[in-house]
Design a protein around this motif. Structure first.
Motif, PDB file in Angstrom:
ATOM      1  N   VAL A  32      57.087  26.643   4.812  1.00 20.35           N
ATOM      2  CA  VAL A  32      56.941  25.511   3.894  1.00 20.35           C
ATOM      3  C   VAL A  32      55.870  25.793   2.849  1.00 20.35           C
ATOM      4  CG1 VAL A  32      56.343  23.066   3.717  1.00 20.35           C
ATOM      5  CG2 VAL A  32      57.751  23.866   5.622  1.00 20.35           C
ATOM      6  N   LEU A  33      54.730  26.350   3.278  1.00 18.90           N
ATOM      7  CA  LEU A  33      53.650  26.647   2.342  1.00 18.90           C
ATOM      8  C   LEU A  33      54.077  27.670   1.299  1.00 18.90           C
ATOM      9  CD1 LEU A  33      50.524  26.821   4.700  1.00 18.90           C
ATOM     10  CD2 LEU A  33      51.142  24.981   3.121  1.00 18.90           C
ATOM     11  N   VAL A  34      54.855  28.658   1.720  1.00 13.95           N
ATOM     12  CA  VAL A  34      55.317  29.692   0.791  1.00 13.95           C
ATOM     13  C   VAL A  34      56.207  29.081  -0.294  1.00 13.95           C
ATOM     14  CG1 VAL A  34      56.885  31.662   0.590  1.00 13.95           C
ATOM     15  CG2 VAL A  34      55.063  31.688   2.306  1.00 13.95           C
ATOM     16  N   ARG A 140      45.836  27.902   1.052  1.00 16.45           N
ATOM     17  CA  ARG A 140      45.497  29.157   1.730  1.00 16.45           C
ATOM     18  C   ARG A 140      44.732  28.876   3.016  1.00 16.45           C
ATOM     19  NH1 ARG A 140      41.056  28.287  -1.438  1.00 16.45           N
ATOM     20  NH2 ARG A 140      39.181  29.602  -1.220  1.00 16.45           N
ATOM     21  N   PHE A 141      43.931  27.807   3.051  1.00 18.21           N
ATOM     22  CA  PHE A 141      43.235  27.441   4.274  1.00 18.21           C
ATOM     23  C   PHE A 141      44.198  26.812   5.282  1.00 18.21           C
ATOM     24  CE2 PHE A 141      39.281  27.183   1.518  1.00 18.21           C
ATOM     25  CZ  PHE A 141      38.697  28.303   2.087  1.00 18.21           C
ATOM     26  N   ALA A 142      45.188  26.061   4.782  1.00 20.37           N
ATOM     27  CA  ALA A 142      46.187  25.484   5.681  1.00 20.37           C
ATOM     28  C   ALA A 142      46.924  26.578   6.439  1.00 20.37           C
ATOM     29  CB  ALA A 142      47.180  24.631   4.882  1.00 20.37           C
ATOM     30  N   ALA A 157      46.185  35.521   2.916  1.00 21.67           N
ATOM     31  CA  ALA A 157      46.566  36.367   1.786  1.00 21.67           C
ATOM     32  C   ALA A 157      48.035  36.207   1.425  1.00 21.67           C
ATOM     33  CB  ALA A 157      46.265  37.829   2.113  1.00 21.67           C
ATOM     34  N   LEU A 158      48.892  35.945   2.409  1.00 22.03           N
ATOM     35  CA  LEU A 158      50.313  35.766   2.114  1.00 22.03           C
ATOM     36  C   LEU A 158      50.531  34.555   1.217  1.00 22.03           C
ATOM     37  CD1 LEU A 158      53.284  36.483   2.480  1.00 22.03           C
ATOM     38  CD2 LEU A 158      53.288  35.104   4.584  1.00 22.03           C
ATOM     39  N   VAL A 159      49.841  33.463   1.508  1.00 20.04           N
ATOM     40  CA  VAL A 159      49.984  32.257   0.686  1.00 20.04           C
ATOM     41  C   VAL A 159      49.409  32.492  -0.702  1.00 20.04           C
ATOM     42  CG1 VAL A 159      49.238  29.854   0.451  1.00 20.04           C
ATOM     43  CG2 VAL A 159      50.070  30.689   2.647  1.00 20.04           C
ATOM     44  N   VAL A 160      48.316  33.255  -0.778  1.00 22.40           N
ATOM     45  CA  VAL A 160      47.774  33.623  -2.093  1.00 22.40           C
ATOM     46  C   VAL A 160      48.781  34.474  -2.859  1.00 22.40           C
ATOM     47  CG1 VAL A 160      45.983  34.958  -3.263  1.00 22.40           C
ATOM     48  CG2 VAL A 160      45.370  33.474  -1.343  1.00 22.40           C
ATOM     49  N   TRP A 161      49.394  35.407  -2.156  1.00 25.59           N
ATOM     50  CA  TRP A 161      50.301  36.363  -2.805  1.00 25.59           C
ATOM     51  C   TRP A 161      51.545  35.696  -3.376  1.00 25.59           C
ATOM     52  CZ3 TRP A 161      55.154  38.308  -0.761  1.00 25.59           C
ATOM     53  CH2 TRP A 161      55.701  39.345  -1.526  1.00 25.59           C
ATOM     54  N   VAL A 162      52.136  34.778  -2.621  1.00 28.68           N
ATOM     55  CA  VAL A 162      53.393  34.176  -3.099  1.00 28.68           C
ATOM     56  C   VAL A 162      53.168  33.307  -4.328  1.00 28.68           C
ATOM     57  CG1 VAL A 162      54.511  34.241  -0.845  1.00 28.68           C
ATOM     58  CG2 VAL A 162      53.228  32.203  -1.517  1.00 28.68           C
ATOM     59  N   GLY A 163      51.899  32.941  -4.559  1.00 31.23           N
ATOM     60  CA  GLY A 163      51.602  32.218  -5.784  1.00 31.23           C
ATOM     61  C   GLY A 163      51.742  33.083  -7.023  1.00 31.23           C
TER      62      GLY A 163
END
Length: 429
Positions: A32-34, A140-142, A157-163
């Motif tokens: 969901v976050l991605v 990213r903290f979630a 980092a994955l959530v940062v990256w998909v942004g």
């Protein structure tokens, strides 16, 4: 009657690892976050380039334009802590959805500001769209709430990256904005912000409907020690300050995050102005900012792996070195378009190393009782420092040069460099 004392902070080393049963919830959370992050950051990515140009066009005054350029960052700073406190009370789902919807409202206001050159709606819209930056950071903290301890940096980092996808597309919304201009009569900038508002609203809807179960509330139920005793509601700001006084690794992490933000924002915000003064087109400006943002996010999974594998301090040190190379290029070759683009890409990569390592360290060592509020507070402070740096960078650029701005950014790196080199003041992690 004496004031009740806040409950003692639980040392991070005593926190029990997350139960394996939470793994399926973590996988669903990450999916969901991605999706949310990709869509939402398209809208967020408009502010650093198109928002900057719109500010100059509407105000037609460098001083006012400088203030307008900082409005979205200031909005992220003002909303970071309230959204963090909302997460602490109601969970990540409500906080993230609320932030995206506030940003969507800002995008809608900016449509009117761009269409009719309205100054007050311009400032208000940019201020509100900053909520998108705040929740994009909090996402990213979630991702770390239910992550295993030795995988927190990779999840973050994955959530940062998909942004990356959204943040790279955002500065180029002027292209579909031209299509909307021809079809509807909206100006190019108004069309771009119309698309941004749709993306921001959709991101909020996605997280509201599908971030279930809520990762932070799930963690609190699984680990009762993560919540304060009933009846005691200490001031969140006080609790965060107490955390930083007692927690040296958390202090180092905060300094790293703030330093990276100040250095990156001060240079990135003024680059479109510098290129425009040299006769660069909106297409070139959009491409430069897109490549910079790609540098910020594209290598994030690798940075997360390096952080988990080799530690936070070496990763921060590598980021400082990359920052230095970027700023030296900016100082020595400010008039070469290719060199400026190279400098901006390296600026983004340096930010990625320092920010990912610092954020992962903070998430790992912060006490459970202050988790959401502290994370929101750090992001708010980071954006406030970024807004201050962006506002100061305008007059500095006007009074001196892009080279001098780069040299001043190098000076900002000195305290963090000293802390990173000194083992006595940095965590071993």
């Amino acid at each position: 009657m004496p004031e009740s004392q806040p409950p003692a902070l639980t040392p991070p080393a005593l926190i029990a690892p997350e139960p394996p049963v939470l793994a399926p919830v973590q996988r669903r959370t990450m999916v969901v976050l991605v999706i949310m992050q990709i869509i939402g950051t398209v809208g967020v990515g408009v502010a650093p380039s198109i928002g900057v140009l719109l500010a100059g066009e509407v105000t037609d005054n460098e001083a006012w334009a400088g203030l307008a350029r900082t409005a979205s960052t200031l909005g992220a700073a003002l909303l970071g802590l309230p959204l963090g406190n909302l997460a602490a009370r109601r969970g990540r789902r409500m906080a993230l959805a609320s932030g995206w919807w506030i940003a969507a409202a800002g995008g809608a206001i900016l449509v009117a500001a761009a269409q009719w050159n309205l100054i007050v709606p311009l400032f208000l819209g940019l201020l509100l769209i900053g909520a998108g930056s705040a929740v994009s950071l909090q996402a990213r903290f979630a991702a770390t709430d239910l992550a295993e301890s030795d995988h927190k940096a990779r999840s973050l980092a994955l959530v940062v990256w998909v942004g990356t996808l959204g943040s790279v597309l955002g500065p180029n919304l002027g292209v579909p904005g031209e299509i909307i201009h021809r079809a509807t009569g909206l100006t190019v900038f108004a069309g771009a912000f119309f698309l941004a508002a749709i993306c921001l609203g959709l991101a909020g809807t996605i997280v509201f409907l599908w971030l279930r179960p809520d990762p932070l509330l799930t963690l609190q139920r699984a680990s009762p020690s993560t919540t304060a005793p009933a009846g005691k509601k200490p001031n969140p700001v006080r609790r965060i300050l107490a955390e930083l006084r007692e927690n040296r690794p958390a202090r180092f992490a905060v300094i790293a995050i703030l330093t990276a933000q100040v250095v990156m924002v001060s240079i990135m915000t003024m680059t479109p102005v510098h290129i425009a003064h040299q006769g660069g087109s909106i297409t070139l400006i959009g491409l430069t900012i897109s490549l910079h943002i790609a540098g910020m996010y594209a290598l994030a999974p690798l940075v997360g792996f390096i952080t988990d594998r080799y530690g936070h301090r070496p990763t921060v040190g590598a980021g400082i070195l990359i920052f230095l190379v970027s700023l030296i290029i900016g100082a020595l070759r400010p008039d070469g378009t290719g060199w400026i683009i190279t400098s901006l890409i390296l600026l983004g990569i340096g930010w990625s190393f320092v920010n990912v390592a610092g954020s992962a360290l903070f998430s790992k060592v912060v006490s459970p009782q202050t988790r959401a509020s502290s994370q929101g507070g750090v992001d708010a402070l980071s954006n406030l420092c970024g807004a201050t740096a962006a506002f100061a960078a305008g007059p500095l650029l006007a009074a001196s040069s892009f080279s001098m701005l780069s040299l001043l950014a190098i000076a900002v790196l000195i305290p963090l460099t000293a802390l990173t080199v000194s083992r006595g003041h940095t965590p071993k992690a």
